[in-house]
Scaffold this active site. Structure first.
Site, mmCIF file in Angstrom:
data_model
loop_
_atom_site.group_PDB
_atom_site.id
_atom_site.type_symbol
_atom_site.label_atom_id
_atom_site.label_comp_id
_atom_site.label_asym_id
_atom_site.label_seq_id
_atom_site.Cartn_x
_atom_site.Cartn_y
_atom_site.Cartn_z
ATOM 1 N N VAL A 1 33.053 -101.241 -49.547
ATOM 2 C CA VAL A 1 32.809 -99.832 -49.265
ATOM 3 C C VAL A 1 31.351 -99.482 -48.777
ATOM 4 O O VAL A 1 30.260 -100.394 -49.118
ATOM 5 C CB VAL A 1 33.242 -99.197 -50.568
ATOM 6 C CG1 VAL A 1 34.679 -99.349 -50.955
ATOM 7 C CG2 VAL A 1 32.321 -99.497 -51.616
ATOM 8 N N HIS B 1 23.409 -112.318 -59.862
ATOM 9 C CA HIS B 1 22.847 -111.619 -58.872
ATOM 10 C C HIS B 1 22.551 -110.357 -59.015
ATOM 11 O O HIS B 1 23.432 -109.467 -58.928
ATOM 12 C CB HIS B 1 23.567 -111.920 -57.550
ATOM 13 C CG HIS B 1 23.014 -111.246 -56.325
ATOM 14 N ND1 HIS B 1 21.712 -111.619 -55.847
ATOM 15 C CD2 HIS B 1 23.319 -110.393 -55.462
ATOM 16 C CE1 HIS B 1 21.239 -110.855 -54.929
ATOM 17 N NE2 HIS B 1 22.573 -110.145 -54.662
#
Length: 308
Positions: free
Chosen positions: A78, A174
């Site tokens: 998105v 991450h």
């Protein structure tokens, strides 16, 4: 070797360009929800081939038409917000997107290795492992590979040594729950100390992704180079050791989780996990990272039907 890139935004397009320059496949497919953009990249990259040593077949296609690929590089996401402060902000919508795309991609590309780039990468690598029907070894999250490269690059400036001659990993998430592995970090077999200067360098690494994002609105070059390193290890079955996000059934008492550890990568994907020595500080950091990542997974995916 047929590689399909799922998503042709800044990251997907840059990965495609890098793959073409490096000549890492025979057949490249660009697939995205914006078919006009994918077609534009197809034409532009075809023109680029005139300046490359190796030619290849390049085409664009709808995502649902991608089939019989050896490697799927998933970058679709998105849109990023203008003031994003956490990759987890993308989580709910990208998880829903994965629920739509991954099962179809798996059915149409049953022998593929999936490389997950989309953020939050640890959560989405876990989700892809659960809904694809693929073995965990075939699902690779890009994880802390770029973080580790940034760490080595900054350390190389301070130590005046080429970054490829440094052995220093960042593991875990991450994201905010990553940590440096100083206990085994070295340069030419000389230990890299855990000291205030090197901790300052690590702090710079943690903020580096958002520094780039805040300056230009996205990151693309380093992540494209990182993706190509994973692709190269698969294509040439080179058994490279890379810090990548992978599903862990059980390690050090941490179960059913997904985060970055050093893994060996070859033609079959993740060939094996490596289990580095962790000192007490690093063990605590790993346990904290694992706990936080699993909480994120549970929080984000608890409402996803069929995922238990």
């Amino acid at each position: 070797m047929k590689i399909a890139i799922i998503g042709t935004g800044h990251v997907g397009s840059t990965i495609a360009y890098a793959l073409v320059l490096k000549g890492l496949c025979d057949h490249l497919v660009l697939a995205g929800r914006n078919l006009a953009k994918a077609h534009g990249d197809e034409l532009d990259l075809q023109h680029t081939l005139a300046f490359c040593e190796r030619t290849m077949q390049i085409e664009s296609a709808p995502i649902e038409a991608v089939a019989a690929s050896d490697i799927l590089i998933v970058t679709t996401s998105v849109p990023l917000s203008d003031h994003m402060t956490s990759r987890m902000e993308l989580g709910p919508a990208n998880a829903a997107l994965f629920r739509q795309l991954i099962p179809r991609l798996a059915r149409n590309n049953p022998d593929a290795i999936l490389i997950i780039i989309t953020n939050p990468v640890d959560v989405l690598t876990y989700l892809a492992t659960q809904i694809s029907g693929f073995p965990a070894s075939s699902i690779i999250g890009i994880g802390t590979l770029v973080d580790s490269a940034r760490f080595r690059s900054l350390l190389s400036i301070e130590r005046q040594i080429h970054p490829d001659d440094l052995r220093a990993y960042i593991l875990g998430e991450h994201g905010p729950n990553q940590f440096p592995l100083f206990s085994t970090a070295s340069m030419g077999s000389e230990h890299i100390d855990d000291n205030p200067l090197h901790r300052e360098i690590f702090n710079a690494v943690y903020n580096a992704g958002f520094d780039v994002y805040n300056a230009k609105g996205y990151t693309n070059f380093a992540i494209a180079a990182a993706a190509c390193e994973v692709v190269r290890a698969i294509v040439y079955d080179s058994h490279r050791t890379l810090p990548l996000s992978t599903y862990l059934e059980d390690w050090l008492g941490i179960r059913d989780n997904c985060f970055s550890i050093p893994v060996v990568v070859g033609r079959r994907g993740v060939i094996r996990h490596l289990h580095p020595y962790l000192n007490r500080t690093e063990r605590k950091a790993l346990e904290k990272a694992a706990k936080e990542i699993k909480a994120r997974i549970n929080r984000l995916l608890s409402s996803e039907s069929g995922l238990r």
